[in-house]
Motif scaffolding. Structure first.
Motif, mmCIF file in Angstrom:
data_model
loop_
_atom_site.group_PDB
_atom_site.id
_atom_site.type_symbol
_atom_site.label_atom_id
_atom_site.label_comp_id
_atom_site.label_asym_id
_atom_site.label_seq_id
_atom_site.Cartn_x
_atom_site.Cartn_y
_atom_site.Cartn_z
ATOM 1 N N ILE A 437 33.464 68.840 27.474
ATOM 2 C CA ILE A 437 32.660 67.641 27.699
ATOM 3 C C ILE A 437 33.515 66.422 28.046
ATOM 4 N N SER A 438 34.745 66.369 27.496
ATOM 5 C CA SER A 438 35.611 65.223 27.779
ATOM 6 C C SER A 438 36.090 65.238 29.234
ATOM 7 N N VAL A 439 36.214 66.439 29.830
ATOM 8 C CA VAL A 439 36.596 66.546 31.244
ATOM 9 C C VAL A 439 35.421 66.108 32.122
ATOM 10 N N TYR A 440 34.218 66.563 31.768
ATOM 11 C CA TYR A 440 33.031 66.173 32.526
ATOM 12 C C TYR A 440 32.796 64.670 32.445
ATOM 13 N N ALA A 441 33.270 64.074 31.372
ATOM 14 C CA ALA A 441 33.076 62.630 31.193
ATOM 15 C C ALA A 441 33.984 61.802 32.106
ATOM 16 N N ILE A 442 35.079 62.407 32.605
ATOM 17 C CA ILE A 442 36.040 61.656 33.419
ATOM 18 C C ILE A 442 35.400 61.071 34.688
ATOM 19 N N PRO A 443 34.734 61.892 35.544
ATOM 20 C CA PRO A 443 34.123 61.292 36.735
ATOM 21 C C PRO A 443 33.052 60.264 36.399
ATOM 22 N N VAL A 444 32.315 60.476 35.303
ATOM 23 C CA VAL A 444 31.299 59.500 34.880
ATOM 24 C C VAL A 444 31.970 58.177 34.527
ATOM 25 N N TRP A 445 33.088 58.278 33.808
ATOM 26 C CA TRP A 445 33.859 57.089 33.405
ATOM 27 C C TRP A 445 34.396 56.350 34.627
ATOM 28 N N VAL A 446 34.941 57.089 35.599
ATOM 29 C CA VAL A 446 35.506 56.464 36.805
ATOM 30 C C VAL A 446 34.413 55.768 37.617
ATOM 31 N N VAL A 447 33.245 56.419 37.768
ATOM 32 C CA VAL A 447 32.122 55.816 38.498
ATOM 33 C C VAL A 447 31.638 54.554 37.771
ATOM 34 N N PHE A 448 31.550 54.629 36.446
ATOM 35 C CA PHE A 448 31.145 53.459 35.660
ATOM 36 C C PHE A 448 32.114 52.299 35.879
ATOM 37 N N MET A 449 33.404 52.609 35.885
ATOM 38 C CA MET A 449 34.417 51.589 36.122
ATOM 39 C C MET A 449 34.291 50.995 37.536
ATOM 40 N N TRP A 450 33.959 51.845 38.515
ATOM 41 C CA TRP A 450 33.784 51.368 39.890
ATOM 42 C C TRP A 450 32.615 50.381 39.973
ATOM 43 N N VAL A 451 31.509 50.714 39.296
ATOM 44 C CA VAL A 451 30.346 49.817 39.267
ATOM 45 C C VAL A 451 30.726 48.480 38.628
ATOM 46 N N CYS A 452 31.451 48.532 37.512
ATOM 47 C CA CYS A 452 31.906 47.304 36.835
ATOM 48 C C CYS A 452 32.806 46.478 37.746
ATOM 49 N N TYR A 453 33.662 47.159 38.493
ATOM 50 C CA TYR A 453 34.593 46.482 39.397
ATOM 51 C C TYR A 453 33.832 45.769 40.517
ATOM 52 N N VAL A 454 32.839 46.448 41.083
ATOM 53 C CA VAL A 454 32.028 45.855 42.159
ATOM 54 C C VAL A 454 31.271 44.636 41.644
ATOM 55 N N VAL A 455 30.667 44.767 40.454
ATOM 56 C CA VAL A 455 29.929 43.652 39.850
ATOM 57 C C VAL A 455 30.866 42.472 39.595
ATOM 58 N N LYS A 456 32.051 42.767 39.065
ATOM 59 C CA LYS A 456 33.039 41.709 38.795
ATOM 60 C C LYS A 456 33.401 40.955 40.068
ATOM 61 N N ASN A 457 33.637 41.707 41.165
ATOM 62 C CA ASN A 457 34.009 41.079 42.431
ATOM 63 C C ASN A 457 32.890 40.221 42.995
ATOM 64 N N LYS A 458 31.653 40.690 42.855
ATOM 65 C CA LYS A 458 30.511 39.904 43.350
ATOM 66 C C LYS A 458 30.385 38.598 42.592
ATOM 67 N N ARG A 459 30.603 38.662 41.281
ATOM 68 C CA ARG A 459 30.509 37.452 40.460
ATOM 69 C C ARG A 459 31.609 36.450 40.794
ATOM 70 N N SER A 460 32.795 36.988 41.102
ATOM 71 C CA SER A 460 33.913 36.090 41.416
ATOM 72 C C SER A 460 33.774 35.472 42.798
ATOM 73 N N VAL A 461 33.041 36.169 43.688
ATOM 74 C CA VAL A 461 32.841 35.649 45.046
ATOM 75 C C VAL A 461 31.781 34.548 45.062
ATOM 76 N N GLN A 462 30.741 34.669 44.230
ATOM 77 C CA GLN A 462 29.625 33.722 44.236
ATOM 78 C C GLN A 462 30.045 32.279 44.009
ATOM 79 N N PRO A 463 30.917 31.972 43.023
ATOM 80 C CA PRO A 463 31.346 30.574 42.842
ATOM 81 C C PRO A 463 32.096 30.041 44.049
ATOM 82 N N VAL A 464 32.880 30.919 44.695
ATOM 83 C CA VAL A 464 33.647 30.514 45.859
ATOM 84 C C VAL A 464 32.698 30.154 47.016
ATOM 85 N N VAL A 465 31.663 31.001 47.213
ATOM 86 C CA VAL A 465 30.683 30.762 48.271
ATOM 87 C C VAL A 465 29.936 29.469 48.011
#
Length: 470
Positions: A437-465
């Motif tokens: 189960i811990s191996v199956y959790a790896i891709p889920v964890w990476v995808v979750f991190m990617w979503v967090c990264y995208v959200v973080k970037n959008k938030r940081s861009v909004q004040p600049v815009v």
């Protein structure tokens, strides 16, 4: 802002050579050796010695790769920094948060082990209660200044070193003098079903648990920003890792498995229905009738677990600090008080680690095995990212015609070996029902991190815009 006084201090270079040396040792000797070896023994028997040697050498190669980078750039949150700078934004984001969750899980594992060691003396005290008490103690130490942490870790590690050397000396004496009884003999390494009693496959299946033992060596990377003379101290500490592994892991295991037949030891450990109910090292001396040695060793394995948790708490706060400074974590976590302590980062990590107490309350017999499998999954990502970040780092150094002061082993082939080993460990984990189960959790964890990264970037861009629109 210019009219306001600064609310933050800065990290102090308060860690001396002796602190760095012992912090490296503190990360290398803990629950993986003293308690995790019980699970390895069940699968591999005496061949576990070879397994620890192989994993130890791979860990040493990873350490050299990390060391080459931190000697050139001794910064806080080193893993994330190098992945971010030489690989890319998401790589730095993933590396930082993965490393943070790794040491959260390591801390949870060590606290769980503490509860099991206390059980040896006081079986009526539940593991969650012991975990809660030592959780408070270790966080209090880290909330003091870095010198207090360094001193605490120095003495924790000194206890381990002296005790393991003493155990090896006492065990050797019992073997040579015959005082260990008729069952004590070096022939125990091969006479009870052979060196590979469950075949080579038994060793292979144990490699994932063995890898857990080396999950703290990279802690050395976090000391760079607070190390006095890091360009000389860090290489010295890393180079000594391989000797420590040979002496403290291989030497201790050879003595342990010579003093009593491995199958008899396993039977004693399994008597309670939980393979991880106690340390094999403590059980061996208890079986030999040396209760004083058993009690001393139980104290030692307790301090070993506290040592690793202490180091992990330190590392996690510095990782959060480094990520906050580069924008990958909330900016508030970058605050450092006047004593040079990142209080907010320590408290944020502590809040998550507190889950260990809940796990030990709900599933006391299964908490450690679950946590160890999750540690290995995050460790696999961590080692792979260190090795590949180093690969990209060296490419940059070659392009700019720079020569590293402290070189890794066998670049680029050493990187290929390490990455192939990580893939091999993942394959092994897929074959083990409880760990799959811990191996199956790896891709889920990476995808979750990617979503967090995208959200973080959008938030940081909004004040600049918004600022540009004005």
């Amino acid at each position: 802002m210019s009219g306001q006084p600064s609310q933050s201090g800065e990290l102090k270079r308060g860690l001396k050579n002796r602190h760095i040396q012992l912090i490296a040792l503190g990360g290398a000797i803990g629950t993986g050796l003293f308690l995790g070896s019980a699970g390895v023994l069940k699968s591999a028997g005496p061949s576990m010695i070879l397994g620890y040697a192989i994993c130890g050498f791979i860990a040493f190669m990873i350490m050299r790769q990390l060391g080459e980078m931190i000697v050139e750039e001794p910064v806080a949150g080193s893993f994330s920094h190098f992945a971010h700078k030489y690989w890319g934004g998401f790589a730095g984001f993933l590396s930082g948060w993965n490393c943070w969750i790794l040491y959260i899980l390591v801390g949870m594992s060590e606290l769980t082990a503490v509860g099991k060691y206390i059980h040896y003396w006081a079986p009526d005290i539940p593991t969650w209660a012991s975990a809660a008490a030592f959780f408070v103690l270790i966080n209090a130490i880290n909330l003091a200044n870095v010198k207090v942490f360094g001193e605490a870790e120095f003495w924790f590690a000194i206890i381990k070193v002296v005790a393991i050397v003493g155990m090896i000396a006492l065990g050797s004496y019992l073997l040579v003098s015959g005082h260990g009884g008729p069952q004590a003999s070096v022939s125990n390494l091969w006479s009870h079903g052979g060196f590979f009693p469950n075949g080579v496959s038994g060793l292979v299946m144990a490699m994932a648990i063995i890898m857990f033992s080396f999950g703290g060596l990279e802690m050395l990377g976090f000391t760079a920003a607070e190390a006095d003379k890091p360009k000389t101290v860090i290489p010295k500490a890393i180079n000594q890792v391989i000797y420590r592994i040979l002496i403290f892991y291989i030497g201790a295991l050879v003595i342990l498995l010579s003093l009593t037949p491995w199958d008899s030891l396993l039977e004693t450990l399994n008597a309670s229905g939980d393979s991880y109910s106690g340390s094999p090292f403590v059980q061996v001396f208890s079986m030999l009738g040396s209760n004083t040695a058993a009690h001393i060793l139980n104290f030692v394995v307790l301090t070993a677990a506290l040592s690793v948790y202490n180091s992990g708490t330190y590392c996690n706060s510095r990782m959060l600090l480094g990520m906050a400074e580069q924008g990958d974590a909330p900016k508030g976590l970058a605050k450092i008080d006047k004593r040079g302590v990142p209080v907010r980062s320590i408290l944020a990590s502590a809040a998550v680690t507190l889950v260990a107490v809940l796990l030990n309350y709900l599933i006391p017999q299964h908490a450690l095995e679950l946590l160890m499998s999750l540690v290995v999954a995050t460790l696999v990502i961590n080692w792979a990212m260190i090795s590949y970040s180093h690969f990209k780092f060296r490419q940059h150094m070659n392009k700019t015609k720079q020569t590293p002061l402290f070189k890794a082993l066998w670049y680029p082939y050493g990187n290929y070996i390490c990455l192939a080993f990580v893939a091999f460990i993942l394959g092994v984990m897929l074959l083990i029902p409880g760990i799959q189960i811990s191996v199956y959790a790896i891709p889920v964890w990476v995808v979750f991190m990617w979503v967090c990264y995208v959200v973080k970037n959008k938030r940081s861009v909004q004040p600049v815009v918004a600022a540009t629109a004005k």
